[in-house]
Design a protein around this motif. Structure first.
Motif, PDB file in Angstrom:
ATOM      1  N   UNK A 130       0.244  11.449  61.326  1.00  0.00           N
ATOM      2  CA  UNK A 130      -0.249  12.493  62.248  1.00  0.00           C
ATOM      3  C   UNK A 130      -0.958  13.596  61.470  1.00  0.00           C
ATOM      4  N   UNK A 131      -0.352  14.055  60.375  1.00  0.00           N
ATOM      5  CA  UNK A 131      -0.975  15.083  59.531  1.00  0.00           C
ATOM      6  C   UNK A 131      -2.316  14.607  58.981  1.00  0.00           C
ATOM      7  N   UNK A 132      -2.295  13.363  58.514  1.00  0.00           N
ATOM      8  CA  UNK A 132      -3.506  12.789  57.928  1.00  0.00           C
ATOM      9  C   UNK A 132      -4.626  12.731  58.976  1.00  0.00           C
ATOM     10  N   UNK A 133      -4.222  12.353  60.183  1.00  0.00           N
ATOM     11  CA  UNK A 133      -5.197  12.246  61.263  1.00  0.00           C
ATOM     12  C   UNK A 133      -5.823  13.614  61.577  1.00  0.00           C
ATOM     13  N   UNK A 134      -4.986  14.646  61.667  1.00  0.00           N
ATOM     14  CA  UNK A 134      -5.517  15.980  61.980  1.00  0.00           C
ATOM     15  C   UNK A 134      -6.501  16.413  60.898  1.00  0.00           C
TER      16      UNK A 134
ATOM     17  N   UNK B 142       4.824  26.013  57.458  1.00  0.00           N
ATOM     18  CA  UNK B 142       4.073  26.910  56.586  1.00  0.00           C
ATOM     19  C   UNK B 142       2.897  26.178  55.946  1.00  0.00           C
ATOM     20  N   UNK B 143       3.186  25.001  55.392  1.00  0.00           N
ATOM     21  CA  UNK B 143       2.134  24.235  54.724  1.00  0.00           C
ATOM     22  C   UNK B 143       1.011  23.873  55.696  1.00  0.00           C
TER      23      UNK B 143
ATOM     24  N   UNK C 121      -4.501  24.982  57.438  1.00  0.00           N
ATOM     25  CA  UNK C 121      -5.437  25.065  58.555  1.00  0.00           C
ATOM     26  C   UNK C 121      -5.264  23.961  59.598  1.00  0.00           C
ATOM     27  N   UNK C 122      -4.219  23.127  59.463  1.00  0.00           N
ATOM     28  CA  UNK C 122      -4.013  22.074  60.464  1.00  0.00           C
ATOM     29  C   UNK C 122      -3.577  22.695  61.794  1.00  0.00           C
TER      30      UNK C 122
END
Lengths: 301, 578, 336
Positions: free
Chosen positions: B246-250, B317-318, B323-324
């Motif tokens: 999910x993070x990678x996709x964003x 926080x990360x 900026x995600x």
């Protein structure tokens, strides 16, 4: 006695040379004006631009690529807007007249050296700071049978204590000579107030008429608490359900069906403009009274 | 000189007078709304007044949100027979509602009025003043007959205290004995016990009416732009993503310049929806934190001090710093997240599965997406690899009876409540009058709808205002009756999500709701609650600061709160665990 | 010329209060003389009549409910205010017991101070500047424009500020054009150090125009004859401002100032509530917003809000008395 303009003219023409100071002054005033106009213009834009298009231009639009009037149509189709206008106008007119009458009379009285002046001043200032809170107030309004009437929307406002004190101070600053000469002629207190003091205080009276009018126009709290039928709602309460609910709602998670339709930004902005406009139109009428000078010449006669 | 100034005064007074006159012409009538002795009469008058302008509003054909309330309602109420036995005396009850001006003035209200000889006088409340008004009314004894409110665990102590002081009329077992629908709720709903005060029930819950598989969780999950996911080549079958995917996709969508913003959230969910709501650290009923029982010690603990919560804080926080999560989400006050999604500026937002029909319709209209399927729910596991749903109370609002309510009025109201959740009652509530608005039919849905059908949006055009006896009747956010032929996208998607949840792939779990903790009233708990306001503030404060040691800062804060937290924990442990 | 000087002394300076008119503070030291007192009351009979309606309204709507003040020290019960039990200052203890209250108190005072030092003089200066514009029409137009923002609510302005100063806002775009490095970690809205300044300046932007009205009115009340005389004397702009305009409005400034000091504990709920966010709580959270957050979600006894209000206003009132005394000592006409 007519004002002799010839005395002013030499002064005016001498200063008419546009100096460095004037340039800096004008530049500053115009810049400040622009700083105000731009966001204001934005509000108008939002009311006529489709939300999606506006969002794509976030804060950078000078002219809308497409104008829609739907928001205004929707706003004016609501029956509550019209009854709201009616109620607000009644409250504003009656309320302002009532506020001003009470304020002027008391302000003049306070300039006199009657017995108990200091005590009364103190008693007037004290409630500015100490109030019993909501419950006794609500019970009082209930006992006075004012709940769900239009009277509750301005009767309790009485006077704005700060305005009263300011006006009173101004009255006191007027030269006594005027009053004394009238008193020698046998004028009563009421006559002195209306024929001498008030004409000399026009700028201030206009100012506080405006201040009171805007206060009454913007009032919603009493109506929120004490008016139980929507047909007696002033305009501000109608608008608050449109605008502020969205904010409160968004601050907490509200599942289920109570979630009302979220008004689009168009509707929010258009209803704001609709509510502000009458007050803004009143302004220039009163403005002339505090932008032009007075002559206190009578004292010399 | 005096003359001159006197003239100006005159002119001034004249201006004011003219303004007064203009106004007076406009609306003297309203000033005569003098105080009346009985509240009922007063509100009737009000109701009549609101009604009047609406009838002579121009017939509009704009299919906008405010459907014309003029057409059907007034004229044709087919049920004309005399009120049923036992309902000879007319009853009026007052009640607070949202959108008071739209309630009680259509054919549905007339139908109820005739059937039960029961009229509602509606007093307005709105989100901004709801609790404040209830508080004022109860404290001054000036309540409506039916007090409808948004009772939450955090304010339950007020309800309990008022009930003990006799502000309400109690419900008794007999009240439900001959009312089968109510009886069923009375026996089965979990919240009934929580709402009892010293053994007596004073508030009737309006249930959420969720499907059984949801177990009183509402469908809160992310909805995202499938078309963009496909464009960057990271789309996953069935919308199932691990947190890393999910993070990678964003990040990929942002890098490709498709969106200005990655995740946007409604203000109440910011920033917790990003990680904490969907991960292990407990958050009850979508509050930012609550108290939970530590399985090891069997004692209550405060989640923000746990390792799992700290890990969630760090991840949040990360993501914010990377900026995600959209930075200005911090300033959102209203529906900015919706605006950004609809304008095609943001990639995903939280908790909209229940409104997908209108959202996607608007997005298609604005040209943001091509088809409804371009925007839909994502199934995202938390950082610990499990997919969580959050349980809430099983009701959404409650209604209490004023201490002064007439016993006959109470009976009539309960009869009405019992009827409105029968099949017939539901149909009237949702669609209006049988024969005029709908007919029973032999199709899949069991009825046909006679409203106008809009081919463009594939939806019926309701002649009624949206409100429909919402107060004191169950919310049907899950068992919505879908009329034949209309759009089913959001219901299909919701069912799909719940089916996946039930199937256990990916691994799924529920964060349970604890009525005991939620409804407990004790000195420190009443003052501090679960410190969720403070926790939310702290998290927001910290994530906005670049280059800090977030874990250390967070732990320093939880340590500083520990003395106060311990006071509440001591209460919970001594009162709930003996 | 002498005549004009004399006029300057009387008409112009409300500040010279001691010199003119009956000063409300004056008291006779003579022994009580009932006959004289009675005579004086009779002399002012119409004055008492004039005050009566106002005093009556104030008495009914302000003084009658004042018995509710005792709620600050009681736990409210539905049985009524009198029947509610005293609670040994529990509300005050609760208020002080919240972590974050002292921070909010401090912020309130700092923001108020900044508003007074920076914000208070601005409308006065603006009014003097407007007064110097000699084209009547542009004077009117400008002054009208300045009052516009007063009519916009803070809910709305908060949205406008986000659009201007946010990530996609025009300000950041401009700065990016100047130096991309500054725009990279753009954080203005969430910068605790900048927030108080944002509050003070946005409030000045919004209310200065509205505030000028009262000073312009005071200027309009100055006798034109004085300007004429000054012109004959050949006074320049600076002299005119110093010797006519400022003395002409100093009374108004003084009373506004005293009242402003007496509201130090008000930080401007509407503005702060709508524009702040969590990262700036440290510097921007004021008593009113703090108490709102604490009570909105958790509810509160009716007495709690009374107690908070009482606490604030006792401080306010003390400050008012102080400011009033100082202004009096400086020879200005004051509240009493």
């Amino acid at each position: 006695m007519k004002k002799d303009n010839s005395l002013i003219r030499p002064q005016r023409s001498r200063l008419n040379r546009f100096g460095v100071v004037d340039i800096v002054l004008s530049a500053f005033l115009i810049l400040f004006g622009l700083m105000i106009l731009y966001p204001f213009w934005n509000v108008i834009l939002v009311s006529v631009t489709p939300t999606t298009i506006y969002a794509q231009h976030r804060g950078m639009m000078l002219w809308p690529p497409k104008i829609i009037w739907d928001a205004y149509k929707t706003t004016f189709r609501s029956s509550l807007i019209w009854s709201g206008y009616r109620n607000t106008i009644i409250i504003t007119v009656l309320g302002t007249a009532y506020n001003m009458a009470l304020t002027i009379l008391a302000a003049y009285a306070l300039t006199k050296d009657f017995i108990g002046n200091r005590v009364i001043r103190f008693l007037i200032i004290f409630p500015l700071y100490f109030s019993g809170g909501l419950i006794p107030y609500y019970l009082l309004i209930q006992d006075l049978k004012l709940i769900n009437t239009i009277w509750v929307l301005f009767l309790p406002t009485g006077v704005n204590i700060m305005y009263l004190l300011i006006i009173s101070n101004y009255f006191a600053s007027l030269p006594d000579a005027l009053e004394d000469s009238a008193r020698i002629d046998g004028a009563s207190d009421f006559r002195i107030l209306f024929q001498i003091i008030l004409p000399l205080s026009l700028p201030l009276l206009a100012t506080f008429t405006l201040y009171y009018a805007v206060e009454r126009w913007n009032e919603w709290y009493n109506a929120m608490l004490f008016v139980k039928s929507v047909s007696l709602w002033p305009l501000q309460n109608v608008l608050r359900t449109i605008i502020n609910d969205v904010t409160v709602m968004a601050s907490q998670n509200i599942p289920g069906q109570v979630r009302p339709d979220i008004a689009s930004d168009n509707i929010k902005m258009s209803s704001i403009i609709v509510s502000m406009l009458p007050m803004m139109m009143l302004y220039p009428f009163l403005q002339r009274y505090f932008l032009s000078g007075l002559t206190l010449g009578a004292v010399k006669e | 000189m005096i003359m001159r100034n006197a003239k100006r005064t005159l002119a001034f007074l004249l201006t004011v007078f003219l303004l007064a006159l203009t106004a007076a012409c406009g609306g003297t009538p309203a000033t005569t709304a003098a105080p009346e002795t009985t509240r009922a009469a007063e509100t009737t008058k009000a109701a009549e007044k609101t009604e009047a302008p609406e009838t002579d509003a121009p017939e509009t054909d704009a299919p906008e949100t405010d459907a014309p309330e003029t057409d059907a309602p007034e004229t044709d109420a087919p049920e004309t027979e005399a009120p049923a036995a036992g309902y000879e005396t007319p009853i009026r009850v007052s009640m607070n509602v949202m959108d008071a001006e739209k309630n009680g003035i259509d054919a549905r209200a007339e139908f109820v009025e005739e059937k039960f000889n029961l009229t509602f006088d509606y007093l307005p409340v709105s989100w901004g003043d709801w609790n404040e008004k209830i508080r004022t009314w109860i404290n001054t004894g000036d309540t409506p007959d039916l007090i409808w409110w948004d009772l939450k665990g955090a304010t339950a102590w007020e309800y309990q205290s008022w009930a003990r002081q006799g502000a309400f009329t109690a419900f008794s077992d007999e009240d439900f004995a001959n009312r089968p629908q109510l009886q069923e709720i009375y026996e089965t709903a979990e919240s009934i016990d929580a709402l009892r005060v010293d053994g007596t029930l004073y508030a009737w819950p309006s249930l959420r009416d969720n499907p059984p598989e949801a177990q009183n969780c509402y469908t809160s999950n992310w909805c995202y732009r499938r078309d963009w996911a496909q464009e960057v080549g990271l789309y996953k079958e069935d919308d199932i993503y691990t947190f890393e995917e999910w993070e990678e996709l964003i990040a990929a969508v942002l890098d490709a310049g498709l969106a200005q913003a990655g995740l946007v959230m409604p203000p109440w969910g910011f920033p917790h929806a990003a990680v904490l709501f969907i991960s292990d650290p407990p958050a009850e009923g979508n509050e930012t934190c609550s108290y939970i029982i530590d399985p090891d010690t069997g004692k209550y603990i405060w989640p923000p001090a746990t390792d799992a919560y700290v890990a969630g804080v760090k991840k949040t926080y990360d993501m914010y710093q990377a900026g995600l999560i959209y930075r200005d989400n911090m300033s959102f006050k209203a529906s900015e997240n919706q605006d950004m999604i609809q304008a095609g500026q943001a990639f995903a937002t939280y908790n909209v599965t229940g409104s997908l029909n209108t959202w996607t319709a608007d997005m298609i209209k604005d040209g943001t997406i091509e088809k409804r399927e371009d925007f839909g729910p994502a199934i995202v596991s938390g950082i610990d690899g499990t997919w969580y749903m959050t349980q809430t109370e099983d009701y959404w609002t409650v209604t209490a009876l004023s201490k002064d309510i007439d016993p006959e009025a109470k009976n009539r109201v309960l009869d009405f409540w019992d009827w409105i959740i029968t099949d017939e009652g539901r149909m009237v509530r949702n669609f209006g009058i049988e024969g005029t608005d709908w007919n029973w039919a032999d199709n899949e849905q069991g009825f046909e709808l006679l409203w106008d059908f809009d081919e463009a949006t594939k939806d019926y055009i309701s002649p009624y205002a949206e409100t429909r006896f919402n107060e004191a009747t169950p919310a049907e956010n899950s068992r919505v009756i879908v009329p034949p032929g209309s759009v089913t996208y959001q219901y299909d998607e919701r069912d799909r999500v719940w089916a996946a949840f039930a199937s256990g792939t990916p691994k799924s779990a529920i964060k349970p709701f604890d009525y005991q903790v939620s409804f407990l009233s004790a000195e420190n708990k009443d003052q501090f609650g679960s410190f969720n306001v403070e926790a939310k503030a702290k998290l927001n404060e910290l994530i906005a600061q670049p280059d800090i040691d977030i874990e250390a800062e967070w732990r320093a804060w939880t340590d500083s709160m520990a003395p106060d937290v311990q006071k509440v924990l001591d209460e919970l442990n001594s009162l709930l665990i003996d | 010329m002498a005549e004009i000087q004399q006029q300057l002394g009387t008409a112009m300076s409300p500040g010279g209060a001691a010199a003119i008119g009956p000063s409300p503070g004056r008291r006779s030291r003579e022994p009580l003389n009932w006959k004289r007192i009675g005579k004086r009351i009779w002399r002012y009979k119409w004055i008492y009549v004039m005050m009566l309606p106002t005093l009556l309204v104030i008495f009914i709507f302000r003084y009658i409910p004042m018995y509710g003040l005792q709620l600050a020290f009681k736990n409210y019960k539905l049985a009524g205010i009198a029947a509610s039990p005293w609670n040994d200052f529990a509300h005050f203890k609760r208020m002080l017991g919240y972590p974050g209250f002292m921070q909010a108190l401090q912020n309130t005072l700092i923001i108020s101070m900044m508003r007074i030092v920076i914000g208070f003089p601005f409308p006065i200066i603006l009014a003097l500047m407007i007064n110097e514009v000699r084209l009547r029409r542009s004077k009117r137009v400008l002054q009208t424009i300045y009052t516009f923002p007063h009519f916009l609510s803070w809910v709305l302005l908060a949205g406008i500020m986000l659009n201007m100063f946010g990530q996609a806002g025009i300000v950041r775009k401009v700065i990016e054009a100047i130096n991309p490095a500054w725009a990279a970690d753009w954080n203005l809205l969430y910068d605790a150090g900048a927030y108080r300044w944002m509050v003070v300046f946005s409030d000045m932007w919004k209310e200065a125009g509205w505030g000028t009205i009262i000073y312009l009115a005071a200027i309009a009340g100055i006798d034109e004859a004085l300007f004429e005389a000054a012109a004959i004397d050949g006074a320049g702009r600076g002299q005119r401002i110093r010797h006519i305009l400022l003395p002409g409005i100093i009374g108004m400034i003084a009373i506004q100032f005293v009242l402003r000091i007496g509201s130090m504990m008000e930080g401007g709920f509407d503005q702060i509530f709508n524009t702040y966010n969590e990262p700036v709580y440290r510097t921007g959270d004021i008593i009113d917003t703090f108490v709102y957050r604490m009570t909105f979600q958790r509810g509160a006894d009716m007495g709690f809000t009374t107690a908070v209000g009482l606490f604030k206003n006792v401080v306010n009132f003390a400050l008012l008395l102080m400011a009033n005394a100082i202004t009096r000592a400086l020879g200005q006409r004051t509240l009493w």
